[in-house]
Scaffold this motif. Sequence first.
Motif, short mmCIF file in Angstrom:
data_model
loop_
_atom_site.label_atom_id
_atom_site.label_comp_id
_atom_site.label_asym_id
_atom_site.label_seq_id
_atom_site.Cartn_x
_atom_site.Cartn_y
_atom_site.Cartn_z
N PHE A 147 -79.35 -33.40 -55.92
CA PHE A 147 -79.61 -33.92 -57.30
C PHE A 147 -78.49 -33.99 -58.19
CE2 PHE A 147 -80.87 -29.29 -57.11
CZ PHE A 147 -80.02 -28.82 -58.22
N GLU A 148 -78.60 -34.75 -59.11
CA GLU A 148 -77.57 -34.71 -60.37
C GLU A 148 -78.12 -33.88 -61.53
OE1 GLU A 148 -75.65 -38.31 -61.19
OE2 GLU A 148 -74.66 -38.46 -59.42
N VAL A 149 -77.37 -33.19 -62.24
CA VAL A 149 -77.66 -32.62 -63.69
C VAL A 149 -77.06 -33.61 -64.74
CG1 VAL A 149 -77.59 -30.62 -65.13
CG2 VAL A 149 -77.63 -30.38 -62.48
N PRO A 150 -77.87 -34.42 -65.33
CA PRO A 150 -77.30 -35.08 -66.49
C PRO A 150 -76.40 -34.50 -67.27
CG PRO A 150 -79.52 -35.51 -65.94
CD PRO A 150 -79.32 -34.44 -65.29
N ILE A 151 -75.72 -35.09 -68.29
CA ILE A 151 -74.87 -34.66 -69.28
C ILE A 151 -75.79 -33.69 -70.16
CG2 ILE A 151 -73.22 -36.49 -69.11
CD1 ILE A 151 -74.05 -37.49 -71.80
N ARG A 152 -75.00 -32.67 -70.90
CA ARG A 152 -75.77 -32.05 -71.65
C ARG A 152 -77.22 -31.22 -71.59
NH1 ARG A 152 -73.30 -34.37 -77.39
NH2 ARG A 152 -70.90 -33.93 -76.99
N THR A 153 -77.40 -31.15 -70.16
CA THR A 153 -78.61 -30.59 -69.84
C THR A 153 -78.36 -29.39 -68.85
OG1 THR A 153 -79.03 -31.95 -67.97
CG2 THR A 153 -79.71 -32.88 -70.01
N GLY A 154 -79.61 -28.82 -68.40
CA GLY A 154 -79.40 -27.82 -67.42
C GLY A 154 -80.33 -28.01 -66.38
N ARG A 155 -80.44 -27.41 -65.23
CA ARG A 155 -81.37 -27.43 -64.13
C ARG A 155 -81.10 -26.13 -63.28
NH1 ARG A 155 -83.05 -32.49 -60.28
NH2 ARG A 155 -84.09 -31.20 -58.75
N ALA A 156 -82.30 -25.47 -62.64
CA ALA A 156 -82.27 -24.36 -62.12
C ALA A 156 -82.98 -24.95 -60.45
CB ALA A 156 -83.32 -23.17 -62.81
N GLN A 168 -78.15 -20.29 -46.56
CA GLN A 168 -77.96 -21.58 -46.85
C GLN A 168 -76.72 -21.58 -47.65
OE1 GLN A 168 -81.45 -22.74 -49.04
NE2 GLN A 168 -82.36 -23.37 -46.66
N VAL A 169 -76.08 -22.73 -47.81
CA VAL A 169 -75.01 -23.17 -48.45
C VAL A 169 -75.30 -24.25 -49.41
CG1 VAL A 169 -72.93 -24.49 -48.16
CG2 VAL A 169 -73.23 -22.74 -46.66
N PHE A 170 -74.67 -24.11 -50.64
CA PHE A 170 -74.76 -25.00 -51.80
C PHE A 170 -73.62 -25.36 -52.36
CE2 PHE A 170 -75.45 -20.95 -53.88
CZ PHE A 170 -74.76 -21.27 -55.14
N ARG A 171 -73.49 -26.61 -52.86
CA ARG A 171 -72.27 -27.00 -53.54
C ARG A 171 -72.52 -27.67 -54.93
NH1 ARG A 171 -69.34 -31.39 -49.18
NH2 ARG A 171 -68.50 -29.70 -47.80
N VAL A 172 -71.69 -27.13 -55.92
CA VAL A 172 -71.51 -27.88 -57.17
C VAL A 172 -70.42 -28.89 -57.08
CG1 VAL A 172 -71.30 -27.62 -59.40
CG2 VAL A 172 -72.36 -25.76 -58.45
N THR A 173 -70.83 -30.21 -57.52
CA THR A 173 -69.83 -31.27 -57.06
C THR A 173 -69.72 -31.90 -58.54
OG1 THR A 173 -71.64 -32.99 -56.97
CG2 THR A 173 -70.93 -31.55 -54.84
N ALA A 174 -68.49 -32.42 -58.51
CA ALA A 174 -68.20 -33.74 -59.51
C ALA A 174 -68.55 -34.82 -59.00
CB ALA A 174 -66.76 -33.44 -60.05
N PRO A 175 -69.69 -35.63 -59.19
CA PRO A 175 -69.82 -37.00 -58.79
C PRO A 175 -69.33 -38.03 -59.28
CG PRO A 175 -71.73 -36.28 -59.82
CD PRO A 175 -70.77 -35.19 -59.82
N VAL A 176 -68.75 -37.78 -60.59
CA VAL A 176 -68.28 -39.03 -61.28
C VAL A 176 -66.86 -38.79 -61.89
CG1 VAL A 176 -68.57 -40.29 -63.39
CG2 VAL A 176 -70.49 -39.73 -62.06
N ALA A 193 -60.86 -31.53 -62.30
CA ALA A 193 -61.69 -32.04 -61.27
C ALA A 193 -61.88 -33.31 -61.19
CB ALA A 193 -63.15 -31.69 -61.10
N GLN A 194 -61.74 -33.91 -60.07
CA GLN A 194 -61.82 -35.41 -60.04
C GLN A 194 -63.18 -35.70 -59.15
OE1 GLN A 194 -59.83 -37.61 -61.57
NE2 GLN A 194 -58.94 -35.85 -62.50
N LYS A 195 -63.68 -37.25 -59.09
CA LYS A 195 -64.74 -37.62 -58.39
C LYS A 195 -64.62 -36.88 -56.90
CE LYS A 195 -67.29 -41.57 -56.90
NZ LYS A 195 -67.37 -43.31 -57.14
N GLY A 196 -65.52 -36.37 -56.49
CA GLY A 196 -65.76 -35.67 -55.16
C GLY A 196 -65.18 -34.16 -54.87
N SER A 223 -67.84 -38.78 -75.24
CA SER A 223 -67.33 -39.72 -74.30
C SER A 223 -66.70 -39.08 -73.12
CB SER A 223 -66.16 -40.47 -75.21
OG SER A 223 -64.87 -39.73 -75.72
N VAL A 224 -66.43 -37.85 -73.16
CA VAL A 224 -65.78 -37.21 -71.92
C VAL A 224 -66.89 -36.42 -71.22
CG1 VAL A 224 -63.58 -37.49 -72.85
CG2 VAL A 224 -64.83 -35.51 -73.37
N CYS A 225 -68.18 -36.64 -71.41
CA CYS A 225 -69.18 -35.80 -70.82
C CYS A 225 -69.60 -36.60 -69.41
CB CYS A 225 -70.49 -35.55 -71.70
SG CYS A 225 -70.09 -34.59 -73.00
#
Length: 283
Positions: free
Chosen positions: A40-49, A56-64, A200-203, A240-242
């Motif tokens: 899933f993605e976490v939209p700008i200026r929000t949070g998710r749990a 198990q393994v999990f990643r935090v990614t920079a999709p954009v 960080a860059q996309k990916g 503009s940079v979020c």
Amino acid sequence: MYKHYPAAYQVSKGSALAVDKAFYDRIREAKNARTLIEQFEVPIRTGRAWKVSAGQVFRVTAPVGPQVGDFNIWNAHDPRERLWAARTRQLQGAHVSTYDRLWSNLPFLRPLVTITDDTLADYGIDEHGGRVHDLLGTRCDPYVNKLLTGEDFHHHCHSNLTRAVLPHGLTEFDVHDVLNIFQVTGLNDDDLYFMKACPAQKGDYLEFFAEIDVLCALSTCPGGDLSVALWGPDAQDPLSVCRPLGVEIYSLDDSLLQGWTPPERAPYKGNHGLELVTPAWEK
């Protein structure tokens, strides 16, 4: 001239700080022995749990593109056990990467997760002494913002994390000092905390192995990639940079987990030198 002064906490053979690197290398390298079970993605200026099971393994990614994320973590079954940023700084470093662990608070004191992969591991130390994945600072919050600007703003990381954990029965009092993922920070010549633009860059991603069942929460920082000033005379709105952040959760083939067991809480009994006295009427 102080660069080579020894760290206070040293690794001894067989201690909890002695990481089995071959085990975590196997997890990182065996990409065909894992299955993506949630994304899933976490939209700008929000949070998710979200929850992750031990093993198990999990990643935090920079999709954009570049974006800083403020990360909290708890024992999924007992939120009194949570990330202890200060002790993790002492045991692992003020900035973390592959093989480093995020440690829990007293009286538990065990690794909650171990970092298995980091696409920004080569960032190193920049010309200003900055490093990535920060434990030096903490989350932005509406209280300090009110002090500095006189204005209310409801989408700081503290607020985002608070809203994210409410459905899990937690409150503002459970939100704690964070790991700032993808954030470059350091101390300047005046021993004051500085932040730099996110590299960080996309990916790009930071990957964790869950040592116990954990509840995680992530805020997409309202400062975005931190490329513009947030306070002071040059402050401007960083909207503009979020950018969003992503989360990926993977189950691992049983073969990868052979020989691994979840860590036990600290073996110290916790009596703190006190002696229990049996009341006379019970003797």
